[in-house]
Design a protein around this motif. Structure first.
Motif, PDB file in Angstrom:
ATOM      1  N   GLU A 139       0.815  -1.219   0.000  1.00 16.74           N
ATOM      2  CA  GLU A 139       0.000   0.000   0.000  1.00 16.74           C
ATOM      3  C   GLU A 139       0.849   1.271   0.000  1.00 16.74           C
ATOM      4  O   GLU A 139       0.357   2.337  -0.354  1.00 16.74           O
ATOM      5  CB  GLU A 139      -0.901   0.023   1.236  1.00 16.74           C
ATOM      6  CG  GLU A 139      -2.037  -0.972   1.235  1.00 16.74           C
ATOM      7  CD  GLU A 139      -2.949  -0.735   2.432  1.00 16.74           C
ATOM      8  OE1 GLU A 139      -3.915   0.043   2.314  1.00 16.74           O
ATOM      9  OE2 GLU A 139      -2.659  -1.324   3.493  1.00 16.74           O
ATOM     10  N   LEU A 140       2.093   1.154   0.403  1.00 16.57           N
ATOM     11  CA  LEU A 140       2.950   2.337   0.507  1.00 16.57           C
ATOM     12  C   LEU A 140       3.310   2.862  -0.873  1.00 16.57           C
ATOM     13  O   LEU A 140       3.639   2.102  -1.779  1.00 16.57           O
ATOM     14  CB  LEU A 140       4.223   1.997   1.280  1.00 16.57           C
ATOM     15  CG  LEU A 140       4.037   1.649   2.765  1.00 16.57           C
ATOM     16  CD1 LEU A 140       5.305   1.032   3.319  1.00 16.57           C
ATOM     17  CD2 LEU A 140       3.634   2.885   3.561  1.00 16.57           C
ATOM     18  N   THR A 141       3.282   4.177  -1.022  1.00 15.13           N
ATOM     19  CA  THR A 141       3.617   4.830  -2.275  1.00 15.13           C
ATOM     20  C   THR A 141       4.600   5.956  -2.021  1.00 15.13           C
ATOM     21  O   THR A 141       4.899   6.304  -0.875  1.00 15.13           O
ATOM     22  CB  THR A 141       2.350   5.414  -2.933  1.00 15.13           C
ATOM     23  OG1 THR A 141       1.869   6.501  -2.107  1.00 15.13           O
ATOM     24  CG2 THR A 141       1.254   4.354  -3.070  1.00 15.13           C
ATOM     25  N   GLN A 142       5.074   6.556  -3.104  1.00 15.62           N
ATOM     26  CA  GLN A 142       5.954   7.702  -2.955  1.00 15.62           C
ATOM     27  C   GLN A 142       5.212   8.902  -2.360  1.00 15.62           C
ATOM     28  O   GLN A 142       5.836   9.792  -1.774  1.00 15.62           O
ATOM     29  CB  GLN A 142       6.584   8.054  -4.291  1.00 15.62           C
ATOM     30  CG  GLN A 142       7.710   7.107  -4.691  1.00 15.62           C
ATOM     31  CD  GLN A 142       8.863   7.129  -3.686  1.00 15.62           C
ATOM     32  OE1 GLN A 142       9.541   8.139  -3.514  1.00 15.62           O
ATOM     33  NE2 GLN A 142       9.093   5.994  -3.005  1.00 15.62           N
ATOM     34  N   ALA A 143       3.895   8.923  -2.496  1.00 12.22           N
ATOM     35  CA  ALA A 143       3.119   9.982  -1.836  1.00 12.22           C
ATOM     36  C   ALA A 143       3.246   9.855  -0.320  1.00 12.22           C
ATOM     37  O   ALA A 143       3.321  10.859   0.395  1.00 12.22           O
ATOM     38  CB  ALA A 143       1.650   9.908  -2.254  1.00 12.22           C
ATOM     39  N   HIS A 144       3.286   8.623   0.174  1.00 12.51           N
ATOM     40  CA  HIS A 144       3.480   8.427   1.613  1.00 12.51           C
ATOM     41  C   HIS A 144       4.883   8.861   2.037  1.00 12.51           C
ATOM     42  O   HIS A 144       5.067   9.436   3.114  1.00 12.51           O
ATOM     43  CB  HIS A 144       3.255   6.961   1.983  1.00 12.51           C
ATOM     44  CG  HIS A 144       1.845   6.509   1.828  1.00 12.51           C
ATOM     45  ND1 HIS A 144       1.419   5.733   0.774  1.00 12.51           N
ATOM     46  CD2 HIS A 144       0.744   6.734   2.583  1.00 12.51           C
ATOM     47  CE1 HIS A 144       0.131   5.488   0.891  1.00 12.51           C
ATOM     48  NE2 HIS A 144      -0.310   6.086   1.980  1.00 12.51           N
ATOM     49  N   ALA A 145       5.870   8.586   1.185  1.00 10.60           N
ATOM     50  CA  ALA A 145       7.239   9.007   1.498  1.00 10.60           C
ATOM     51  C   ALA A 145       7.331  10.526   1.577  1.00 10.60           C
ATOM     52  O   ALA A 145       7.976  11.083   2.471  1.00 10.60           O
ATOM     53  CB  ALA A 145       8.199   8.469   0.441  1.00 10.60           C
ATOM     54  N   LYS A 146       6.682  11.190   0.640  1.00  8.87           N
ATOM     55  CA  LYS A 146       6.678  12.663   0.622  1.00  8.87           C
ATOM     56  C   LYS A 146       6.003  13.200   1.886  1.00  8.87           C
ATOM     57  O   LYS A 146       6.489  14.145   2.523  1.00  8.87           O
ATOM     58  CB  LYS A 146       5.964  13.169  -0.624  1.00  8.87           C
ATOM     59  CG  LYS A 146       5.926  14.686  -0.772  1.00  8.87           C
ATOM     60  CD  LYS A 146       5.307  15.049  -2.121  1.00  8.87           C
ATOM     61  CE  LYS A 146       5.317  16.571  -2.340  1.00  8.87           C
ATOM     62  NZ  LYS A 146       4.402  17.274  -1.416  1.00  8.87           N
ATOM     63  N   ARG A 147       4.904  12.572   2.249  1.00 11.36           N
ATOM     64  CA  ARG A 147       4.175  13.006   3.439  1.00 11.36           C
ATOM     65  C   ARG A 147       4.998  12.769   4.700  1.00 11.36           C
ATOM     66  O   ARG A 147       5.002  13.594   5.624  1.00 11.36           O
ATOM     67  CB  ARG A 147       2.849  12.238   3.515  1.00 11.36           C
ATOM     68  CG  ARG A 147       1.857  12.764   4.533  1.00 11.36           C
ATOM     69  CD  ARG A 147       0.550  12.009   4.395  1.00 11.36           C
ATOM     70  NE  ARG A 147      -0.110  12.296   3.127  1.00 11.36           N
ATOM     71  CZ  ARG A 147      -0.868  11.429   2.459  1.00 11.36           C
ATOM     72  NH1 ARG A 147      -1.047  10.203   2.933  1.00 11.36           N
ATOM     73  NH2 ARG A 147      -1.446  11.783   1.340  1.00 11.36           N
ATOM     74  N   ALA A 148       5.730  11.639   4.749  1.00 10.16           N
ATOM     75  CA  ALA A 148       6.568  11.345   5.912  1.00 10.16           C
ATOM     76  C   ALA A 148       7.617  12.425   6.101  1.00 10.16           C
ATOM     77  O   ALA A 148       7.864  12.877   7.229  1.00 10.16           O
ATOM     78  CB  ALA A 148       7.232   9.974   5.742  1.00 10.16           C
ATOM     79  N   PHE A 149       8.253  12.862   4.997  1.00 12.70           N
ATOM     80  CA  PHE A 149       9.248  13.931   5.125  1.00 12.70           C
ATOM     81  C   PHE A 149       8.588  15.225   5.587  1.00 12.70           C
ATOM     82  O   PHE A 149       9.136  15.941   6.453  1.00 12.70           O
ATOM     83  CB  PHE A 149       9.964  14.186   3.803  1.00 12.70           C
ATOM     84  CG  PHE A 149      10.840  15.421   3.864  1.00 12.70           C
ATOM     85  CD1 PHE A 149      12.046  15.394   4.542  1.00 12.70           C
ATOM     86  CD2 PHE A 149      10.412  16.626   3.306  1.00 12.70           C
ATOM     87  CE1 PHE A 149      12.832  16.537   4.643  1.00 12.70           C
ATOM     88  CE2 PHE A 149      11.192  17.769   3.401  1.00 12.70           C
ATOM     89  CZ  PHE A 149      12.405  17.718   4.072  1.00 12.70           C
ATOM     90  N   GLU A 150       7.443  15.570   5.049  1.00 11.78           N
ATOM     91  CA  GLU A 150       6.787  16.827   5.408  1.00 11.78           C
ATOM     92  C   GLU A 150       6.431  16.858   6.888  1.00 11.78           C
ATOM     93  O   GLU A 150       6.586  17.888   7.554  1.00 11.78           O
ATOM     94  CB  GLU A 150       5.552  17.025   4.536  1.00 11.78           C
ATOM     95  CG  GLU A 150       5.899  17.321   3.073  1.00 11.78           C
ATOM     96  CD  GLU A 150       4.692  17.293   2.153  1.00 11.78           C
ATOM     97  OE1 GLU A 150       3.604  16.815   2.606  1.00 11.78           O
ATOM     98  OE2 GLU A 150       4.812  17.716   0.997  1.00 11.78           O
ATOM     99  N   PHE A 151       5.956  15.730   7.423  1.00 11.11           N
ATOM    100  CA  PHE A 151       5.638  15.681   8.846  1.00 11.11           C
ATOM    101  C   PHE A 151       6.911  15.782   9.687  1.00 11.11           C
ATOM    102  O   PHE A 151       6.948  16.486  10.699  1.00 11.11           O
ATOM    103  CB  PHE A 151       4.880  14.397   9.184  1.00 11.11           C
ATOM    104  CG  PHE A 151       3.439  14.416   8.767  1.00 11.11           C
ATOM    105  CD1 PHE A 151       2.654  15.540   8.967  1.00 11.11           C
ATOM    106  CD2 PHE A 151       2.843  13.302   8.188  1.00 11.11           C
ATOM    107  CE1 PHE A 151       1.317  15.567   8.600  1.00 11.11           C
ATOM    108  CE2 PHE A 151       1.511  13.307   7.818  1.00 11.11           C
ATOM    109  CZ  PHE A 151       0.741  14.442   8.021  1.00 11.11           C
ATOM    110  N   TYR A 152       7.946  15.063   9.271  1.00 13.39           N
ATOM    111  CA  TYR A 152       9.237  15.125   9.965  1.00 13.39           C
ATOM    112  C   TYR A 152       9.779  16.555   9.967  1.00 13.39           C
ATOM    113  O   TYR A 152      10.199  17.077  11.008  1.00 13.39           O
ATOM    114  CB  TYR A 152      10.215  14.168   9.279  1.00 13.39           C
ATOM    115  CG  TYR A 152      11.682  14.460   9.510  1.00 13.39           C
ATOM    116  CD1 TYR A 152      12.302  14.176  10.718  1.00 13.39           C
ATOM    117  CD2 TYR A 152      12.457  15.011   8.490  1.00 13.39           C
ATOM    118  CE1 TYR A 152      13.647  14.431  10.911  1.00 13.39           C
ATOM    119  CE2 TYR A 152      13.800  15.272   8.673  1.00 13.39           C
ATOM    120  CZ  TYR A 152      14.392  14.984   9.883  1.00 13.39           C
ATOM    121  OH  TYR A 152      15.723  15.244  10.067  1.00 13.39           O
ATOM    122  N   GLU A 153       9.752  17.205   8.827  1.00 13.48           N
ATOM    123  CA  GLU A 153      10.266  18.567   8.711  1.00 13.48           C
ATOM    124  C   GLU A 153       9.460  19.529   9.584  1.00 13.48           C
ATOM    125  O   GLU A 153      10.033  20.398  10.272  1.00 13.48           O
ATOM    126  CB  GLU A 153      10.207  19.011   7.249  1.00 13.48           C
ATOM    127  CG  GLU A 153      10.744  20.414   6.999  1.00 13.48           C
ATOM    128  CD  GLU A 153      10.620  20.809   5.536  1.00 13.48           C
ATOM    129  OE1 GLU A 153      11.585  21.358   4.983  1.00 13.48           O
ATOM    130  OE2 GLU A 153       9.544  20.580   4.947  1.00 13.48           O
TER     131      GLU A 153
END
Length: 393
Positions: A222-236
């Motif tokens: 289910e994981l996509t690059q959209a999830h990766a992008k969102r993970a960075f945004e939350f981390y930042e």
């Protein structure tokens, strides 16, 4: 390959200088994600852990002919950020003594405060001998590189015992971890709390529904690059929200990890009115969950606890996972059922004056740990509380 073939040391400037299959064969099939080649490669190739960011790769590898038989991830460090075994006071003491504390050599992974095997040894090899060879290589190569010291961070208990036997100063600090003795349900877990704490947890856990928030865990396919992008945004967002925050990981790091390690990555998402308003990037094995980074774009009471603690505890019970390590710090975790747990590091400093002072400090620090554990027992609300006594001798 005969075991009497001479051993050869190679210091690697990048983990990708060794094939992933060779490195992961040492780590083993059940290794924590932080020990895997893909994790370290993502850190380095994304620009997150490089010499420019203060993490110069200096990986220790031992070869018998063409075969890799032992390895330890290591970095020359030019600051103390992202280690979570805090030695800023040691650096200040070094400055007062006229000692250049940086660079130093750490054996461990960048930005990963989790107990992980640090000395990876091939099956069938002489483990004590190769551990000693890696330690000698760390000390000698650190001295040759102009480092002030060697620090092995978050080794296993067995490795910490070995390092202490070899004369390193062993430091013991605390993390707060959730342990599963065999809960059948979340209610089974709640039954361990006294009535006051149980009421508090029920009230906090019920808040999400009244706020119109639903939570889910996204895994694997289910994981996509959209999830990766969102993970960075939350981390930042979390890093920038706090005065102590420092953005050290790049968007490319998350992209690489989501691509290379979908079997290990989990993303908790909090959804309100059809929009993801908060999330947590976690890593997992069959038996352990590791909490790493979280963030939110809306503020709601108890949202952090839902995303980072309660939802994942429920997940762990359903999956039968034994331990949930939510990362460094966070005494607030104690009242939510996370138990103080000893974690280790081992240190040797080449300036004798500073080394002596550090050894005295860690002895005194260690003697205070049982007091901290007993204080945690007073506020935990858990019954019975299995006090993990810390050896102070």
């Amino acid at each position: 390959m005969p075991t009497d073939t001479p051993l050869r040391l190679r210091i690697l400037d990048a983990v990708t200088d060794v094939p992933a299959a060779d490195w992961d064969a040492l780590a083993g099939p059940d290794a924590p994600p932080f020990a895997r080649h893909a994790w370290l490669a993502a850190m380095e190739e994304s620009g997150s852990a490089t010499e420019e960011t203060g993490w110069a790769p200096h990986h220790l590898t031992i070869w018998r002919g063409p075969k890799l038989v032992a390895a330890a991830p290591a970095y020359r460090k030019f600051h103390s950020m992202g280690e979570y075994i805090y030695d800023f006071g040691w650096a200040d003491a070094a400055a007062r003594l006229g000692v250049e504390y940086y660079p130093k050599l750490i054996v461990g992974g960048p930005l990963s405060p989790a107990t992980v095997p640090r000395m990876l040894i091939a099956q069938g090899e002489d483990i004590p001998a190769l551990r000693k060879a890696l330690l000698i290589a760390a000390v000698e190569s650190a001295q040759e590189a102009g480092c002030s010291s060697v620090h092995i961070l978050y080794p296993t208990d067995e490795e910490a015992d070995f390092l202490e036997e070899q004369g390193l100063a062993r430091r013991v600090t605390l993390q707060f971890q959730w342990k599963n003795p065999g809960y059948a349900s979340y209610d089974d877990y709640l039954s361990r709390f006294d009535s006051k704490r149980r009421h508090q947890l029920k009230r906090e856990r019920a808040a999400a529904a009244t706020q119109g928030i639903t939570l889910r865990t996204v895994r694997s396919a289910e994981l996509t690059q959209a999830h990766a992008k969102r993970a960075f945004e939350f981390y930042e967002a979390t890093c920038e929200r706090h005065s102590w925050g420092r953005v050290q990981l790049t968007p490319d790091f998350f992209s690489r990890v989501f691509k290379a390690m979908p079997d290990s990555v989990e993303m908790v998402e909090a959804v309100r009115e059809g929009r993801v308003i908060a999330g947590a990037f976690n890593l997992a094995t069959k038996e352990r969950l590791y909490g790493r980074y979280w963030g939110s774009i809306e503020e709601h009471p108890f949202l952090h606890f839902h995303v980072c603690l309660y939802h994942s505890v429920d997940d762990c019970i359903r999956a039968g996972r034994k331990v949930f390590e939510p990362g460094a710090g966070g005494e607030h975790k104690v009242s939510r059922g996370f138990e103080p747990t000893a974690v280790h590091s081992a240190h040797v400093i080449f300036d004798r004056r500073l080394d002596s002072a550090v050894r005295d400090y860690v002895r005194r620090e260690r003697a205070r740990l049982n007091m901290a554990v007993e204080e945690a027992e007073q506020i935990s609300g858990l019954k019975p509380w299995p006090l993990p006594k810390i050896q102070t001798g």
